[in-house]
Motif scaffolding. Sequence first.
Motif, PDB file in Angstrom:
ATOM      1  N   ARG A  78       1.018 -10.610   7.558  1.00  0.00           N
ATOM      2  CA  ARG A  78       0.460  -9.306   7.928  1.00  0.00           C
ATOM      3  C   ARG A  78      -0.998  -9.503   8.299  1.00  0.00           C
ATOM      4  NH1 ARG A  78       1.089  -3.851   7.798  1.00  0.00           N
ATOM      5  NH2 ARG A  78      -0.344  -2.503   6.629  1.00  0.00           N
ATOM      6  N   ARG A  79      -1.461  -8.733   9.264  1.00  0.00           N
ATOM      7  CA  ARG A  79      -2.847  -8.905   9.709  1.00  0.00           C
ATOM      8  C   ARG A  79      -3.783  -7.867   9.097  1.00  0.00           C
ATOM      9  NH1 ARG A  79      -5.447  -5.870  13.509  1.00  0.00           N
ATOM     10  NH2 ARG A  79      -4.279  -4.233  14.574  1.00  0.00           N
ATOM     11  N   GLY A  98       4.431  -2.195   6.434  1.00  0.00           N
ATOM     12  CA  GLY A  98       3.560  -3.087   5.676  1.00  0.00           C
ATOM     13  C   GLY A  98       4.300  -3.680   4.495  1.00  0.00           C
ATOM     14  N   PHE A  99       3.720  -3.526   3.307  1.00  0.00           N
ATOM     15  CA  PHE A  99       4.291  -4.125   2.103  1.00  0.00           C
ATOM     16  C   PHE A  99       4.779  -3.075   1.116  1.00  0.00           C
ATOM     17  CE2 PHE A  99       1.332  -7.871   2.963  1.00  0.00           C
ATOM     18  CZ  PHE A  99       2.347  -8.652   3.474  1.00  0.00           C
ATOM     19  N   TYR A 100       5.893  -3.403   0.479  1.00  0.00           N
ATOM     20  CA  TYR A 100       6.443  -2.606  -0.620  1.00  0.00           C
ATOM     21  C   TYR A 100       6.180  -3.369  -1.904  1.00  0.00           C
ATOM     22  CZ  TYR A 100      10.007  -0.656  -3.756  1.00  0.00           C
ATOM     23  OH  TYR A 100      10.674  -0.094  -4.821  1.00  0.00           O
ATOM     24  N   ILE A 101       5.581  -2.700  -2.896  1.00  0.00           N
ATOM     25  CA  ILE A 101       5.253  -3.345  -4.170  1.00  0.00           C
ATOM     26  C   ILE A 101       5.967  -2.589  -5.274  1.00  0.00           C
ATOM     27  CG2 ILE A 101       3.397  -4.145  -5.684  1.00  0.00           C
ATOM     28  CD1 ILE A 101       1.522  -3.959  -3.284  1.00  0.00           C
ATOM     29  N   HIS A 102       7.049  -3.142  -5.737  1.00  0.00           N
ATOM     30  CA  HIS A 102       7.893  -2.464  -6.725  1.00  0.00           C
ATOM     31  C   HIS A 102       7.176  -2.317  -8.060  1.00  0.00           C
ATOM     32  CE1 HIS A 102      11.845  -1.010  -7.987  1.00  0.00           C
ATOM     33  NE2 HIS A 102      11.661  -1.655  -9.142  1.00  0.00           N
ATOM     34  N   SER A 103       6.299  -3.268  -8.379  1.00  0.00           N
ATOM     35  CA  SER A 103       5.611  -3.246  -9.669  1.00  0.00           C
ATOM     36  C   SER A 103       4.410  -2.304  -9.678  1.00  0.00           C
ATOM     37  CB  SER A 103       5.152  -4.660 -10.048  1.00  0.00           C
ATOM     38  OG  SER A 103       4.294  -5.200  -9.045  1.00  0.00           O
TER      39      SER A 103
END
Length: 479
Positions: free
Chosen positions: A54-55, A368-373
């Motif tokens: 990812r940029r 983008g990003f998925y952050i489960h925590s």
Amino acid sequence: MADGSAVTILEYFTEDDGYKCGYCKGTSSNYSNGMWAHAMSVQDYQDLIDRGWRRSGMYVYKPTMNRTCCPQYTIRCHILDFKLSKSSKKILKKMTRFLSKGEVVKGSDVEPMDSHSEDAGIGHQPVACTSEFNTDIEKPFKIVSLEELESTEIQEKPQPDAASDKGEPGSKNPSVEADVSTEPFKSVPKPGRGADPTKPPCRKAKDIRREIKLKKLLQKQQQRGVADVSQHQEPSCANPHTVLLGHHVPQANRPKSLEEFIFESLTPDAVHQLEYTRFLCQSPLQAENPPDGPVSGYGSFHQQYWLDGKIIAVGVIDILPRCISSVYLYYDPDFAFLSLGVYSALREVAFTTQLQKTVPSVCYYYMGFYIHSCPKMKYKGQYHPSDLLCPETYAWVPIEKCRTKLDQSKYSRLNEDPNAEDENRLRDLGKVLVLYRNTVMPYSIYQRRKKRASDEEAVRQYASLVGQTCAERMLLYRN
């Protein structure tokens, strides 16, 4: 490269120190690999984000998933089968009531302003690019292939140190010149004997490039404003006072430039302003306009949201061959009650759907990003249907099949097939393309030319992370 097509030039960094995490606030528990992109084609970036990259401005990074404190999984949404959730419908209705009646819902949940250090890479502490990179990417490179090298039986010699180089600046090796398939660049001058005390101190090339780029950007905005992606209003949100800035906007609707809007709420700290400009305005993606592509072309764009002649939000997006990738949204906190983060995401989904009708290959919306925590970042899983990227095989897995695994462990191999492997894993290090002294060559030739090269471990790590296909297409800068 020689035919004028877009080229990707990267510098890979091997620093392995942990840094502060913007999610769990750990002091040195966040780890990632990073590259500085001097230029990048949209196809290369598409392939990189499909491997977890990812940029953030010109900096491209990939979380070290099995080591970092808060694993970040690339998430994408299928726009052809997209279904609105109840919460999304409420936000659209709230926006409609506000636009049509000026109604402000009392006691509504206010969407917090996303920290600029979260989910967008600015908190990943991009490594400064300190090399004196002076390659003109608009000119063709010299290209040396392994076949040409062996057919002409060029005798390789150890690369002399710069201090002992007796050749004149611009001199060429006749045996190497025979393998050049295009016109060469001007040779890099020899290092001097020290700074001239009668002249001003030297400035870093990156600082000069940044200053020139900022001046050009401001000049363009003063002349015609930022060239952004035009969109049609949705029926449910149609209102003459809220439009996305298009290519032709009345002069009365340009009270501020993008930089003025960004800097309005910032302190006068010049470093702070440059950081926001680097993050929100700079992009390595080269604009491409193929005949079968979108009308706007591929590349990076700003989507501006206007209300009564005032810009209230700016979304940064990348239009790529298979998706629209949402980079970041910056909005006026006075309008936080409108949940502009969610609203802009829904508008970007609608825009992707509209674009797919003319460019069928663009059928995904990357968030983008998925952050489960991290509870704050789990909201992205509400966009249905969505997939998460397996960090080991780089296969896409429906998010419904991932939640149980992520509940048990924040890092997980998401692919359910125990025998599956990374199909694009590194197989031949020698075929990795490098750019050395303005010449493109496979790494195997680079090793033979620069006998004392000790970067094999770094190049192997780089190629493993980007995959064999990208490694054979992108140019890894060597000095």
